[in-house]
Design an enzyme around this catalytic site. Sequence first.
Site, short mmCIF file in Angstrom:
data_model
loop_
_atom_site.label_atom_id
_atom_site.label_comp_id
_atom_site.label_asym_id
_atom_site.label_seq_id
_atom_site.Cartn_x
_atom_site.Cartn_y
_atom_site.Cartn_z
N GLU A 178 -15.65 -41.04 -28.21
CA GLU A 178 -15.65 -42.19 -27.30
C GLU A 178 -17.00 -42.88 -27.40
O GLU A 178 -18.06 -42.25 -27.26
CB GLU A 178 -15.38 -41.71 -25.86
CG GLU A 178 -15.33 -42.87 -24.89
CD GLU A 178 -14.51 -42.58 -23.63
OE1 GLU A 178 -13.80 -41.56 -23.58
OE2 GLU A 178 -14.60 -43.40 -22.69
N ARG A 179 -16.95 -44.18 -27.64
CA ARG A 179 -18.17 -44.99 -27.83
C ARG A 179 -19.04 -44.42 -28.96
O ARG A 179 -20.27 -44.41 -28.87
CB ARG A 179 -18.99 -45.08 -26.55
CG ARG A 179 -18.21 -45.45 -25.31
CD ARG A 179 -17.52 -46.78 -25.40
NE ARG A 179 -16.68 -47.02 -24.22
CZ ARG A 179 -15.82 -48.01 -24.13
NH1 ARG A 179 -15.65 -48.85 -25.12
NH2 ARG A 179 -15.10 -48.17 -23.04
N LYS A 221 -17.87 -34.80 -14.99
CA LYS A 221 -17.60 -36.17 -14.54
C LYS A 221 -16.38 -36.08 -13.65
O LYS A 221 -15.31 -35.65 -14.11
CB LYS A 221 -17.34 -37.07 -15.76
CG LYS A 221 -16.83 -38.47 -15.39
CD LYS A 221 -16.65 -39.33 -16.66
CE LYS A 221 -16.09 -40.71 -16.33
NZ LYS A 221 -15.91 -41.55 -17.54
N GLU A 255 -13.58 -43.25 -12.87
CA GLU A 255 -12.77 -43.85 -13.93
C GLU A 255 -11.51 -43.03 -14.20
O GLU A 255 -11.15 -42.75 -15.35
CB GLU A 255 -13.61 -44.01 -15.21
CG GLU A 255 -14.81 -44.90 -14.98
CD GLU A 255 -15.64 -45.20 -16.22
OE1 GLU A 255 -15.66 -44.37 -17.14
OE2 GLU A 255 -16.29 -46.27 -16.23
N ARG A 258 -22.46 -35.52 -12.77
CA ARG A 258 -22.85 -36.92 -13.02
C ARG A 258 -22.70 -37.77 -11.76
O ARG A 258 -21.71 -37.67 -11.02
CB ARG A 258 -22.02 -37.52 -14.15
CG ARG A 258 -22.32 -36.83 -15.47
CD ARG A 258 -21.44 -37.35 -16.56
NE ARG A 258 -21.96 -38.52 -17.23
CZ ARG A 258 -21.24 -39.60 -17.49
NH1 ARG A 258 -19.99 -39.70 -17.09
NH2 ARG A 258 -21.78 -40.61 -18.14
N ARG A 260 -20.33 -52.38 -6.70
CA ARG A 260 -20.29 -51.11 -7.46
C ARG A 260 -21.69 -50.50 -7.59
O ARG A 260 -21.83 -49.27 -7.63
CB ARG A 260 -19.71 -51.40 -8.84
CG ARG A 260 -19.94 -50.31 -9.84
CD ARG A 260 -19.22 -50.63 -11.12
NE ARG A 260 -19.66 -49.75 -12.18
CZ ARG A 260 -19.21 -49.78 -13.42
NH1 ARG A 260 -18.28 -50.67 -13.74
NH2 ARG A 260 -19.64 -48.95 -14.33
N LYS A 300 -27.35 -42.16 -14.43
CA LYS A 300 -27.57 -43.20 -15.44
C LYS A 300 -28.78 -44.04 -15.04
O LYS A 300 -29.01 -44.25 -13.85
CB LYS A 300 -26.35 -44.10 -15.58
CG LYS A 300 -25.18 -43.42 -16.30
CD LYS A 300 -24.08 -44.41 -16.67
CE LYS A 300 -22.93 -43.65 -17.31
NZ LYS A 300 -21.87 -44.53 -17.83
N ASP A 350 -24.07 -49.56 -15.59
CA ASP A 350 -23.55 -48.78 -16.71
C ASP A 350 -24.21 -49.18 -18.02
O ASP A 350 -23.62 -49.92 -18.80
CB ASP A 350 -22.02 -49.00 -16.79
CG ASP A 350 -21.36 -48.09 -17.80
OD1 ASP A 350 -22.03 -47.17 -18.29
OD2 ASP A 350 -20.17 -48.30 -18.10
N GLU A 394 -23.53 -48.57 -26.99
CA GLU A 394 -22.26 -49.10 -26.47
C GLU A 394 -22.37 -50.57 -26.08
O GLU A 394 -21.54 -51.38 -26.46
CB GLU A 394 -21.83 -48.27 -25.25
CG GLU A 394 -20.57 -48.81 -24.60
CD GLU A 394 -20.14 -48.00 -23.37
OE1 GLU A 394 -20.77 -46.97 -23.07
OE2 GLU A 394 -19.16 -48.42 -22.73
N GLU A 415 -31.28 -58.79 -25.88
CA GLU A 415 -31.09 -59.24 -24.49
C GLU A 415 -31.04 -60.77 -24.45
O GLU A 415 -30.21 -61.36 -23.75
CB GLU A 415 -32.25 -58.74 -23.62
CG GLU A 415 -32.09 -59.11 -22.16
CD GLU A 415 -33.34 -58.84 -21.34
OE1 GLU A 415 -34.43 -58.70 -21.93
OE2 GLU A 415 -33.23 -58.81 -20.11
N TRP A 417 -13.39 -53.66 -11.59
CA TRP A 417 -14.42 -52.83 -12.23
C TRP A 417 -15.81 -53.10 -11.69
O TRP A 417 -16.73 -52.32 -11.91
CB TRP A 417 -14.39 -53.02 -13.75
CG TRP A 417 -13.17 -52.40 -14.35
CD1 TRP A 417 -11.97 -53.03 -14.56
CD2 TRP A 417 -12.98 -51.05 -14.75
NE1 TRP A 417 -11.06 -52.15 -15.08
CE2 TRP A 417 -11.65 -50.92 -15.22
CE3 TRP A 417 -13.82 -49.93 -14.77
CZ2 TRP A 417 -11.15 -49.70 -15.69
CZ3 TRP A 417 -13.31 -48.73 -15.25
CH2 TRP A 417 -12.00 -48.62 -15.69
C1 GCV Z 1 -17.20 -41.48 -21.32
C2 GCV Z 1 -18.63 -46.21 -19.50
C3 GCV Z 1 -18.03 -46.08 -20.87
C4 GCV Z 1 -17.02 -44.96 -20.92
C5 GCV Z 1 -17.71 -43.67 -20.50
C6 GCV Z 1 -18.28 -43.88 -19.09
C7 GCV Z 1 -19.05 -42.68 -18.62
O1 GCV Z 1 -17.69 -46.68 -18.61
O2 GCV Z 1 -17.46 -47.28 -21.25
O3 GCV Z 1 -16.53 -44.85 -22.24
O4 GCV Z 1 -16.84 -42.59 -20.53
O5 GCV Z 1 -19.15 -44.98 -19.09
O6 GCV Z 1 -20.25 -42.70 -18.78
O7 GCV Z 1 -18.46 -41.75 -18.10
#
Ligand code: GCV
Length: 840
Positions: free
Chosen positions: A185-186, A305, A309, A342, A359, A383, A388, A416, A534, A565
């Site tokens: 993923e990513r 997590k 989501e 997380r 958010r 994070k 995000d 990403e 940027e 979102w």
């Molecule tokens: C792994 C963002 C990303 C998701 C990721 C999420 C996370 O939304 O687009 O791909 O999921 O962050 O950090 O959990």
Amino acid sequence: MVRRLQIGVLGVLLLAGWGFEALHAEVGENAWLHYAPLDSAGRARYESLPATLVVLGDSAVLRAAQGEVIRGVNGMTGKALRSGKRVQEKSIVLGTLAAIRAVAPGLTPPNPLGADGFWLVTAQIRGFDCLLVASPTDRGVLYGVFALLSKMARGEDIATLNDMQQPHGTIRWVDQWDNLNGTIERGYAGPSIFFEKGRVRADLTRADEYARLLASIGINGCTINNVNADPRIIDDSFLPQLARIADVFRPWGVQLAVSVDLGSPKVLGKLDSFDPLAPRVIEWWRTRVDKIYRQIPDFGGFVVKADSEGRSGPSSYGRTPADAANTIARALKPHGGVLFYRAFVYDHHLDWRNLKNDRARAAYDIFHPLDGKFDDNVIIQVKYGPIDFQAREPVSPLFGGLARTNQGIELQITQEYTGQQRHLCFLPVMWKEILDFDLRVNGDGTPVKDLVAGKVFHRPAGAFVGVANVGMNPNWLTHPLAMANLYGFGRLAWDPNLTAKTIAEEWTRLTFGSDPVVVKTVTNMLLASWHTYENYTGPLGAQTLTDILGSHYGPGIESSERNGWGQWHRADHEGIGMDRTVATGTGFAGQYPPAIRDMYESLQATPDELLLFFHHVPYTYRLHSGKTVIQHIYDSHYDGAEQAADFMREWKSLETRVPDGLYKDVLARLEYQAGHAIVWRDAICDWFLQTSGIPDAQRRVGNHPDRFEAEAMQLKGYTVMDLAPWENASGGKGIECANASGCTASFRFDHAAGTYEMDVQYFDQNNGESKFRILVNGRQVDEWNANEHLPATKPGGDSSTRRRIPTLALQPGDEIRIEGSPDGEEHAPLDYVELHASTK
Ligand code: GCV
């Protein structure tokens, strides 16, 4: 005690030729660990390096350290070191402090050293001049070895050494978002190095090489699977497979960890519940963890997590994150494992019509009230920003809101939202701003780097976590220059006081050698690249204006609006920005300690680069820079695209100074980036021009005198299409060819005679490989296949790509014809042609 090693100088003539070898370094699997032959001066500098290597003790980690010294010294100087167990001559000596004390009782470091810290020192043992690498732990010795070899590779003087280093934080991990089926993923660098078809790979060579790279920058743990975790990862059948990965990590001092799904007791354990406070669930986790440790005694722990989501979480049972975290942490505790929980927990079904919804508030709102309720082996993984991984966010206020709980920072190495390793974007520049940001929790002096290392509140643990997502691509992250981000993450996790410039220079020297022109050019490109990215992708803290609902890659300005979102920028006809003030907005600014809250609460005090994150302002609002917001949007996007084009020019100056294959590879990527920066620039500028109705003072936006739109050409077979969103194609339109036998689009050149640079803007989807030919008066001047693997199945901002023909002699009246042959779902789509007087 500290002695100068007698390192002599060999005649330069004798060594001529080594410089040439150094030029042939490549990036590839060895990344920054090439140990390429040094040039003559470099070799001479280390001529008197001891010829013997003594390792005091025996362990897998010490053997790895020993092997690394032999490999490094041999690669750089050509010397084959002898191995010994006792100091009987001048030697390089590796050992723990205890082992060294046994052979040299008086030798102790000037200050106490903690685990993972090391001491490089030149001293006498039994009357012989020695170079010592010492640490309280075997792993620290390994880190010391990498530091020593790095010094040599960068040509530092090691004749007299007395260098003590202690990592800033104790836990320095990378996370991989690898799925068991082998996808990531990513991930932008090919399939997983760990998994394939639902199992751990039979061949773990890359995992071994990865662990070596990680160790070389002081990373001591790796979570190998996606935080969107597949419960099977801790199934009985999987444990022996995990043990194989732990085995290849172990010699490099890298602890294995996995992400787990909170619903596992139900999905995997077949219980009727995953309520973290239910005794049978508690027992399930305990038994599961015991089983893991029976197979992997040095297992690191879990990442969770939850309630995010669509992931299951404690909220299903009215329980808190602390309830969930502690249940699992208590199972890990007897074995010394840690649990990362997380803080990326938020509702992605927010009502956008409610201007108070935000958010950005979620992490602090959820976790701050739980401060002090988490066990000591829980770390809240936060994070860096409240949204995000955007190219620009303020630091998360949660860093200042956890005084009685361990916390760690999560940074994203995989790009990403920052160009997905197709764009150059050196992130340590941004990370430094975040880590150095003083949240002023108790007045001045509480920078994020100290909060997350547990230093401010004297926590037992703190952590730096980087989401890396390397893949099977030989370059690990695909773009050779993207490796500077992985290197930079490790270096900052070890020492966040390093400057971005130091890191960029170190990496460049280790990767490309010490040619000062290369070092200066690459360092400058790296340092400029985040601001450049940027500049062309999102203004003044309004976030990356990307396709938020899909690829997170190309422009998609409205995709973040009017959905749950919560990444809204609230741009309309009058103005732009989210009002996050306490006085009139969502109240997010109030989550910061008072001094920071007051700064963000005030329109005047908020720095320009974050203005739109905290305030909604009219386009005519004047920034501290003196520009209006709208003019800043136009100017920054034009500047950004221009800077991206500069990268290409700068790189070209290195043509004879870097290996040919690498030169061409990077050049092609920079060419692509320069073209895509224009796609971004035009999409954002056109959209804001139309939305605000305020023209660009410099009359560039919407005004392209050198552009020939495809939809205005003479078309045979091609048909005109409207693009959605409209701003992702010039004029909102393009052309496509549905004829299997091909189509043509032509126009007559009507500018002055001369030599031109011709850019053909076409759409390169990943569901076909169309062919293009360019003909001038019937003579072919270029042809290519649209065969890039961009994240797009239709024409748009993700697929829009530029083909440049650098020199073309043209006369007024010449016919320029484009022939497109479709393939699969890709209909040889075209946007425009642009002709500029050639700069060649
Ligand atoms: C792994 C963002 C990303 C998701 C990721 C999420 C996370 O939304 O687009 O791909 O999921 O962050 O950090 O959990």
